[in-house]
Design an enzyme around this catalytic site. Structure first.
Site, PDB file in Angstrom:
ATOM      1  N   ARG A   1      -6.715  10.247   0.001  1.00 44.45           N
ATOM      2  CA  ARG A   1      -6.552  10.724  -1.379  1.00 44.45           C
ATOM      3  C   ARG A   1      -7.894  10.782  -2.095  1.00 44.45           C
ATOM      4  O   ARG A   1      -8.156  11.703  -2.857  1.00 44.45           O
ATOM      5  CB  ARG A   1      -5.560   9.825  -2.127  1.00 44.45           C
ATOM      6  CG  ARG A   1      -4.117  10.121  -1.743  1.00 44.45           C
ATOM      7  CD  ARG A   1      -3.147   9.077  -2.300  1.00 44.45           C
ATOM      8  NE  ARG A   1      -3.262   7.817  -1.584  1.00 44.45           N
ATOM      9  CZ  ARG A   1      -3.331   6.618  -2.159  1.00 44.45           C
ATOM     10  NH1 ARG A   1      -3.297   6.519  -3.477  1.00 44.45           N
ATOM     11  NH2 ARG A   1      -3.431   5.532  -1.440  1.00 44.45           N
TER      12      ARG A   1
ATOM     13  N   HIS B   1       0.866  -1.178   0.000  1.00 47.01           N
ATOM     14  CA  HIS B   1       0.000   0.000   0.000  1.00 47.01           C
ATOM     15  C   HIS B   1       0.902   1.228   0.000  1.00 47.01           C
ATOM     16  O   HIS B   1       1.883   1.269   0.731  1.00 47.01           O
ATOM     17  CB  HIS B   1      -0.876  -0.017   1.255  1.00 47.01           C
ATOM     18  CG  HIS B   1      -2.022   0.946   1.202  1.00 47.01           C
ATOM     19  ND1 HIS B   1      -1.839   2.302   1.278  1.00 47.01           N
ATOM     20  CD2 HIS B   1      -3.351   0.749   1.068  1.00 47.01           C
ATOM     21  CE1 HIS B   1      -3.025   2.900   1.199  1.00 47.01           C
ATOM     22  NE2 HIS B   1      -3.955   1.974   1.079  1.00 47.01           N
TER      23      HIS B   1
END
Ligand SMILES: Cc1cc2nc3c(=O)[nH]c(=O)nc-3n(C[C@H](O)[C@H](O)[C@H](O)COP(=O)(O)OP(=O)(O)OC[C@H]3O[C@@H](n4cnc5c(N)ncnc54)[C@H](O)[C@@H]3O)c2cc1C
Ligand code: SF4
Ligand code: SF4
Ligand code: FES
Lengths: 286, 660
Positions: B276, B256
């Site tokens: 995000r 990740h």
């Protein structure tokens, strides 16, 4: 609590297979690291006591890191529960200097370097081993709260609820079931005899959560959650001291938002069922 | 050997995360007696940590969404290596599975018109993730847990026993899958149950059942920097291998892009992608939004080229292209890695992830409450006022048990099923965020359904569990205490080992040598080290007794981590291309020829009796894993037609494109 054993951070303590990286020699150690004094309760159902440890602490570490370092270097069979190490699963509950806390969310920086940090298992539940307790009480209580009753006539995908109406129950669903509130509540903390009748803050809050769920159809199914809180889950034992709220790592306002409203509604319920309806409408508009 | 208790069930589910609980609910609703067994307390499985959301094309926020679009995104994210049938079933069934949760009491965040709200995530064309703030996994697991309890309440009303038809054996660990060996019929040995120990007491017991569902999650604890918990020791992967099943796609491990990097004790803990998705941006030490420089050719048309264009997308997605921060995870992780390597990293070796300049403090606290809390509590960072420092962390394994797409049955082992992170194929070479939670629900349900069906068909001829198997499994489990095996022999070969030390060295080797960017020499070295560690792990010794002894538990887990690590290293060494969660420095390009290939891992040494006591006749340094290459079935025509020809050319060989 009878025994008192001392463990040093130095070599040779529990030497299986040589040194472990956690045990860096002093010379290479960064400025920010130091040796701390710990007392950790070790034992099982048959008894036990506090053991002394001297153990390295590095910048940014939490109490759970220190317990893990003890496992890796000095006490490989030291029992502790944990999973996420990020305050999300509610596994690592214990008492630190007598206060119920999550081991993984308690920074070492909150203690003075010279202070001895004492870690003991949750007091309200029977000890299994070291820091691990039998929390079965909570699972029993969970089973006694009747589940969500889906509204008849609404299929999957047809539920419509407004954000402001789900907000309250959502707050309660932040609960990570660490059971710190259950541990701290004086109704059961030193009163084994109350355990049968009292579900504890976490599960009274569960009743409140379902009661405030905008689509729960318990009412239509002949189930009055408010009066069961009073009659079956021991709401009456709670004298709103707010100790549960204080220890909740999720900062849920257990007493103000769940228990007190539940008490009010349970009381209203006794005199006049219409008050309940009024409350429900009022809540929407405020 | 001491007496070992046996319990009879119809279906045994190993794992109480999203996949395991959904499977258990299904098997119980099919009317079968179902046992669930898990290493942690009920309600604490890894799924509880999931943050961002569940992907399902309900189309609540953008009506353009449907299962076909979701299928397309999933295949693109996986670089077309996905078992397309799984990706299809997943995309089709996810909405139903999410809606069903509401009928069990789940409370998702809402849209203004009262439906389930959906948020943006990397690789998803439309806002698609059903969520509850950034604690979606907690809501999922609690809802399933409470559904299990409600079924128990029903059974209590009927029979006076909560556990009559569904029981959770919590804090118990399975160490072997048991099988019935039947030399006469020439059929493969079928599953007969599982061998387990209770963590609290160290007591052994056996759950007998014709059908066993593995739902044990992932393998991240073999890596040093990881978002995964201690449970992720690859148990189910190893149990399946040892039972004769195969694993596919093990070279694909998802790093990740955004884990915490500071302070060291929290390194690896996840920073959700929602940061995000909701508008957070990545910057390097020079303050540059570097992701614009890292959009690969296959994605060029879909992503914005300037900050203005990217920022416009949040409000008006129809007329703007997506910000490159929302590329699939493998792309973002590689980009961060490259920036740090080029000397443009943050002070603690990551990059900056910023929401503080992107939205008001109140919005941040509402939409990302647990991130706000996590940084404040663990790193003294106020994310409403300053950027976070983040870097890649080992997060998810795409590889897993080789299963039948429709039924979740493990190939080659009758009675064995697998679902959730432990199953392979669904996500191809890279998983999109949010696609795991939906995978758990869709395939958890299917595994429960088909396991129940299988168990019902075999109700008349339940497989037997032989005493010799139980004795063998018990001896293996007691080995770290130096009991039951040829103790003197072993000690002659070397000193006793501390399991914690062996584990740390394993984690370091995998992290450094088979990590996010891979090279041939390093992976070969990793294999050598693994062979060495395997020998040392055999000498792992523990102190104390069997009652809740974490040193002992770890010593037993080492077998699994070593097997799984070898699968990852061997497959990664073999695949001479870069694709999704597998990046080779020495083979940086994606190769269309490799698109059709699955690498299949099986146990090498053809062991004697099924489930023999863990390789005493081990073939030393040769390794325990055999690897073979297998062609994938061609993608069904109507599914291929969902894509433009120009896009397919990037992935498929000319031959595949013209074959129909
Ligand atoms: C921090 C974090 C955030 C994430 N966020 C998201 C997200 O937003 N959206 C998304 O889709 N995915 C997300 N993921 C991924 C997703 O959470 C996992 O892939 C998923 O939860 C795995 O579920 P599972 O049911 O397969 O296994 P788990 O939930 O891990 O459950 C595994 C179970 O198996 C048991 N078990 C294991 N071995 C044994 C054994 N030997 N014996 C007995 N029991 C055993 C364990 O005790 C546990 O109960 C996230 C992952 C992490 C780490
Ligand atoms: S407020 Fe009630 S439930 Fe909470 S600690 Fe006090 S008495 Fe217990
Ligand atoms: S209400 Fe708070 S303290 Fe109580 S169990 Fe839940 S999270 Fe823990
Ligand atoms: S380990 Fe999960 S809350 Fe502490």
């Amino acid at each position: 609590m009878t025994t008192d054993v001392h463990h040093g951070a130095g070599p040779g303590s529990e030497g299986i297979g040589g040194a472990v990286s956690g045990e860096a020699p002093d010379a290479t150690r960064p400025e920010t690291s130091y040796d701390a004094h710990f007392k950790v309760w070790r034992g099982d159902v048959d008894g036990g006591g506090l053991e002394d440890f001297t153990v390295e602490v590095n910048e940014g570490e939490v109490v759970l890191d220190i317990i893990h370092r003890l496992q890796a270097t000095q006490a490989p069979d030291l029992a502790v529960r944990w999973n996420c190490k990020a305050g999300k699963c509610g596994s690592c509950s214990a008492e630190i200097n007598g206060r119920p806390r999550l081991l993984c969310m308690t920074r070492m920086s909150v203690f003075d370097r010279a202070e001895t940090v004492t870690v003991t298992p949750l007091r309200t539940f029977p000890v299994v081993r070291d820091l691990v307790t039998d929390v079965g009480f909570n699972y029993e209580k969970a089973r006694q709260v009747p589940s969500f009753v889906p509204p008849p006539g609404l299929g999957p995908g047809e539920y419509r609820m407004q954000q402001e109406d789900v907000g309250r129950s959502q707050e309660f669903r932040k609960c990570i079931e660490c059971f710190l509130c259950q541990d701290t509540c004086h109704v059961v903390r030193d009163h084994e005899e109350n355990k049968r009748a009292f579900a504890g803050p976490r599960f009274l809050m569960r009743v409140a959560e379902l009661d405030m769920h905008p689509l729960d159809a318990a009412e239509d199914a002949g189930l009055d959650r408010k009066s069961t809180a009073q009659d079956e889950h021991g709401l009456g034992y709670c004298n709103i001291t707010k100790c549960c709220t204080e220890v909740c790592p999720e900062n849920i306002k257990i007493t103000d938002n769940a228990l007190i409203p539940l008490k009010e509604r349970a009381a209203d319920r006794k005199y006049d069922p219409l008050v309940w309806l009024g409350n429900k409408i009022r809540r929407r508009t405020t | 050997m001491a007496h070992v208790e046996r319990h009879q069930w119809d279906v045994v589910i190993v794992g109480a995360g999203g996949a395991g609980l959904r499977a258990a609910i299904e098997a119980r609703e099919q009317g079968l007696r179902t046992a669930v067994i898990c290493k942690s307390l009920f309600g604490k499985a890894h799924t509880v940590m999931a943050e961002g959301g569940i992907a399902a094309s309900m189309g609540n926020v953008n009506e353009g969404d449907n299962w076909q679009v979701h299928f397309r995104d999933t295949m693109r994210g996986g670089k077309f290596l996905n078992q397309w049938r799984m990706a299809e079933l997943h995309a089709r069934e996810a909405p139903e599975r999410v809606w069903e949760l509401e009928t069990w009491g789940a409370l998702f965040d809402r849209t203004p018109d009262g439906r389930i709200s959906q948020r943006n995530f990397g690789g998803h064309e439309y806002p698609r993730l059903a969520h509850v703030g950034d604690r979606t996994g907690l809501e999922l697991i609690r809802t399933l847990q409470q559904k299990v309890v409600s079924l128990q309440q029903e059974d209590f009303k009927e029979s006076g026993d909560y556990e009559a038809r569904i029981k959770v054996f919590q804090e118990c660990t399975v160490t072997q899958i048991l099988k019935e060996h039947n030399p006469e019929d020439g059929e493969p040995d079928r599953v007969s149950g599982v061998f387990c120990y209770e963590r609290e007491s160290g007591r052994f017991f056996v759950l007998e059942a014709p059908a066993v569902v593995l739902a044990t999650g992932g393998i991240g604890k073999s890596f040093k920097v990881t978002s995964n918990s201690w449970e992720y020791t690859g148990d189910g992967h190893a149990l399946a291998l040892l039972a004769g099943a195969s694993l596919i796609n093990m070279e694909f491990v998802q790093f990740h892009p955004t884990g915490m990097v500071w302070p060291p004790s929290v390194k690896g803990i996840l920073v959700t992608e929602s940061v995000r998705g909701d508008g957070g941006v990545l910057r390097n030490a020079e303050g540059e939004r570097f992701m614009f420089d890292y959009v690969p050719d296959v994605f060029k048309e879909k992503y914005a080229e300037s900050e203005q264009e990217a920022d416009g997308w949040y409000e008006d997605p129809d007329n703007h292209r997506r910000p490159p921060e929302l590329l699939p995870r493998d792309e973002v992780a590689r980009a961060i890695n490259a920036e740090v390597k080029a000397g443009r990293g943050s002070p603690h070796g990551g990059v900056f992830l910023d929401v503080s300049t992107r939205m008001p403090a109140e919005t941040i606290k509402r939409r990302l409450p647990s991130m706000h809390h996590q940084f404040r509590e663990l790193a003294d960072v106020d994310i409403t006022a300053e950027p976070m420092e983040v870097g890649p962390t080992c997060h998810y394994v795409m590889g897993g048990v080789d299963v039948d797409s429709d039924t979740a049955a493990a190939r080659g082992v009758p009675g064995l099923f697998a679902a959730g992170e432990v199953a392979g194929g669904m996500h191809g070479s890279n998983r999109l965020g949010g696609n795991s939670l939906s995978d758990l629900l869709v395939f958890g349900r299917r595994a429960g359904l088909y396991a129940a069906q299988y168990a019902r068909e075999h109700a008349g001829s339940r497989p037997r569990v032989g005493d010799e198997q139980i004795d063998g499994a018990a001896a293996e489990a007691l080995r770290p205490f130096g009991v039951g095996s040829a103790k003197a022999d072993e000690e002659a070969q070397g000193p006793a080992e501390n399991p914690y030390t062996v584990h740390q060295e394993l984690q370091r080797s995998m992290n450094d040598l088979v990590g996010i960017i891979r090279r041939e020499e390093e992976m070969s070295e990793a294999l050598e080290r693994l062979a060495e560690l395997r020998e040392r792990a055999r000498r792992a010794k523990v102190e104390g007794h069997r009652q809740f002894n974490p040193g002992w538990h770890l010593a037993l887990d080492l077998r699994n981590m070593l097997l799984v690590s070898e699968c990852v290293a061997r497959a990664a060494l073999n695949r001479t291309e870069s694709r999704g969660g597998h990046t080779r420095d020495d083979f940086p390009e994606m190769d269309r020829e490799w698109r059709r290939a699955n690498l299949v891992c099986t146990l090498a040494a053809a062991e004697g009796a099924a489930g023999a006591a863990g390789g005493d006749a081990e073939a030393g340094r040769a390794g325990r894993i055999a690897l073979r290459r297998r062609e994938m079935p061609p993608i069904r025509k109507d599914l291929l037609e969902l894509f433009e020809k120009e896009e397919l050319i990037k992935y498929l060989t000319d031959e595949e494109l013209t074959s129909e």
